[in-house]
Design a protein around this motif. Structure first.
Motif, PDB file in Angstrom:
ATOM      1  N   SER A 163     -67.537 -20.610 -14.428  1.00 60.93           N
ATOM      2  CA  SER A 163     -66.005 -20.148 -14.104  1.00 60.93           C
ATOM      3  C   SER A 163     -65.903 -19.823 -12.654  1.00 60.93           C
ATOM      4  O   SER A 163     -66.843 -19.969 -11.766  1.00 60.93           O
ATOM      5  CB  SER A 163     -65.981 -18.647 -14.884  1.00 60.93           C
ATOM      6  N   GLN A 190     -63.563 -13.746 -22.984  1.00 59.27           N
ATOM      7  CA  GLN A 190     -62.420 -13.584 -23.632  1.00 59.27           C
ATOM      8  C   GLN A 190     -62.883 -14.106 -25.421  1.00 59.27           C
ATOM      9  O   GLN A 190     -63.665 -14.578 -25.442  1.00 59.27           O
ATOM     10  CB  GLN A 190     -61.459 -14.570 -23.207  1.00 59.27           C
ATOM     11  N   ARG A 218     -64.675 -11.580 -13.925  1.00 59.57           N
ATOM     12  CA  ARG A 218     -63.825 -12.394 -14.532  1.00 59.57           C
ATOM     13  C   ARG A 218     -62.406 -12.797 -14.026  1.00 59.57           C
ATOM     14  O   ARG A 218     -61.844 -11.818 -13.289  1.00 59.57           O
ATOM     15  CB  ARG A 218     -63.050 -11.809 -16.092  1.00 59.57           C
ATOM     16  N   GLY A 221     -55.730 -13.952 -16.091  1.00 60.92           N
ATOM     17  CA  GLY A 221     -55.219 -14.869 -17.368  1.00 60.92           C
ATOM     18  C   GLY A 221     -54.396 -13.894 -17.967  1.00 60.92           C
ATOM     19  O   GLY A 221     -53.728 -12.962 -17.514  1.00 60.92           O
ATOM     20  N   GLU A 225     -56.088 -11.261 -22.807  1.00 63.35           N
ATOM     21  CA  GLU A 225     -57.588 -11.976 -22.496  1.00 63.35           C
ATOM     22  C   GLU A 225     -58.372 -11.017 -21.387  1.00 63.35           C
ATOM     23  O   GLU A 225     -59.597 -11.214 -21.512  1.00 63.35           O
ATOM     24  CB  GLU A 225     -57.198 -13.486 -22.177  1.00 63.35           C
ATOM     25  N   VAL A 226     -57.395 -10.749 -20.472  1.00 63.96           N
ATOM     26  CA  VAL A 226     -58.175  -9.939 -19.396  1.00 63.96           C
ATOM     27  C   VAL A 226     -58.488  -8.423 -19.697  1.00 63.96           C
ATOM     28  O   VAL A 226     -59.791  -7.834 -19.589  1.00 63.96           O
ATOM     29  CB  VAL A 226     -57.398  -9.883 -18.276  1.00 63.96           C
ATOM     30  N   GLY A 251     -59.843  -9.501 -13.485  1.00 64.28           N
ATOM     31  CA  GLY A 251     -58.569 -10.380 -13.333  1.00 64.28           C
ATOM     32  C   GLY A 251     -58.068 -10.302 -11.891  1.00 64.28           C
ATOM     33  O   GLY A 251     -59.103 -10.217 -11.009  1.00 64.28           O
TER      34      GLY A 251
END
Length: 437
Positions: A163, A190, A218, A221, A225-226, A251
């Motif tokens: 990622s 996710q 992460r 998004g 999803e976050v 995020g």
């Protein structure tokens, strides 16, 4: 017609069956159908991992949000028509279902009488409720936050496979501290499996003896999803129970999953997490150089001050002529000795005079002094005569004078009461004297 044997009655319950008295398969299937059809309807929640509409009927597979459990769900035409455009594969839904058992194939299926997607508002309301619950339990208290190590030996990183968050964290960490080492766990970040995979990775890194800090990262998004995967109650409680400090980097700045509240440090982005976990080597070198300069300057200043103090000591008169101090003290000692002698001599003279005065006073009180002034001590038979009435005419008296003794005989006595009429005792008294040596 021949008599035919009557059929053997079937056992009434499954517990009554036996190898010689079995149920036909149809009986078991029919009993299972009756059993399942007696079950009441229930509202369930899950994620649609399969959604197909065939001839107006919807054929779906609904999976649990946390565990790897799934059930087939069918919505007949009247219900399926309400789902068009409302749900799709991957949607999170709640459905009112009743079990249905198909006897021909022995397949258990859920028949949906109603289904609707879970709106983002409902999900966020659940997130806020969980946040308040954890706050009431003290799991979000600042007092529980642990400080990050100054320079971690090994950094645990939980993020998505290949990622951007993984690349950002490692790139920025190595730019700041080239020797930074990572223990990476790539997981789903996710979807329904994300909380369980993240939780397992965190537990594994927390048990690693060399990992000093854990980053959960992460990228940005969609809100669902976050925020939602990282607001899972089991996940946030697992993070709160870790022994290793945890940094949440989920995020962007505006995203606020519950994981941010229970983590020891919240980073606004994965890049910010890398900056918080490792120091900047360039700044540290500059700080060390500045500290060395301050230390050298301080040492030089101290040496200069001490040199000046030493020079000042060397220029003092006492250091130029050390014997002068001894001479001054010798003069002081001689003065003190003179004062002591004078004081002692004066004291002795005063005490000598006092002794002389005391001696004179004692001598003035001596009986001999009284005799020297002309007085005499008269004794009769060894006792001092103090009253004329104690002797009689003719008694022999012994008279002690200043120099010698005199013997006398009493020729007359006068009582003290008659002394007023008898003015001249000696004129009426005849005495015989004897001088004794």
């Amino acid at each position: 017609m021949d008599d035919q044997p009557s059929p053997v009655p079937l056992p009434a319950t499954a517990s009554g069956t036996a190898p010689d008295a079995p149920w036909p398969l149809r009986v078991l299937s029919e009993n299972l159908k009756k059993y399942f059809e007696r079950a009441p309807e229930a509202w369930i929640e899950g994620q649609l991992i399969e959604f197909k509409v065939i001839r107006g009927n919807a054929w779906m597979t609904l999976r649990d949000l946390d565990e790897d459990y799934s059930l087939p769900v069918t919505a007949w035409r009247n219900v399926a028509s309400t789902l068009e455009g409302a749900v799709e594969q991957g949607s999170r839904v709640v459905a009112c279902v009743r079990p249905s058992f198909y006897t021909k194939t022995g397949r258990l299926n859920m028949i949906a009488s109603a289904m609707r997607p879970v709106g983002i508002g409902d999900l966020l309301a659940r997130v806020e409720k969980l946040r308040r619950t954890l706050e009431a339990e003290g799991l979000t208290s600042a007092a529980r936050k642990r400080p990050l190590p100054v320079l971690p030996h090994l950094i645990g990183l939980v993020t998505g496979k290949n990622s951007d968050a993984l690349k950002d964290v490692m790139r920025n960490a190595h730019l700041r501290w080239p020797e930074a080492r990572f223990e990476v766990r790539e997981v789903a970040v996710q979807g329904a499996n994300a909380p369980a995979e993240v939780m397992a990775a965190v537990a594994e890194l927390d048990a690693h003896p060399e990992v000093d800090v854990i980053i959960i990262a992460r990228g940005g998004g969609a809100l669902e999803e976050v925020v939602l995967p990282f607001s899972d109650e089991a996940l946030v409680r697992a993070v709160a129970a870790t022994r290793t400090p945890v940094v949440s980097a989920i995020g962007h700045e505006a995203d606020r999953p519950v994981l941010d509240d229970v983590a020891d440090v919240r980073a606004s982005t994965p890049t910010d997490a890398a900056k918080r976990v490792v120091p900047d080597a360039t700044l540290e070198r500059e700080a060390i150089s500045a500290a060395r300069m301050r230390l050298a300057s301080g040492v030089e200043r101290l040496v200069l001050q001490e040199s000046q103090s030493l020079q000042a000591l060397r220029t003092r008169p006492v250091m130029a002529q050390p014997e002068r101090l001894v001479d001054e003290r010798a003069q002081d000692l001689e003065r003190w000795r003179g004062r002591a002698r004078t004081s002692l001599s004066g004291r002795l003279d005063r005490e000598h005079d006092a002794v002389g005065h005391l001696r004179a006073r004692v001598r003035s009180l001596s009986p001999q002094k009284t005799l020297d002034r002309g007085y005499a001590v008269v004794q009769h038979e060894g006792e001092v005569v103090r009253h004329a009435g104690r002797v009689a005419v003719g008694d022999r008296l012994d008279i002690l004078v200043a120099a010698g003794r005199v013997g006398a005989t009493v020729t007359d006595t006068t009582d003290p009461a008659d002394a007023a009429d008898h003015t001249d005792i000696t004129s009426t008294t005849t005495t015989t004297t004897e001088e004794t040596a």
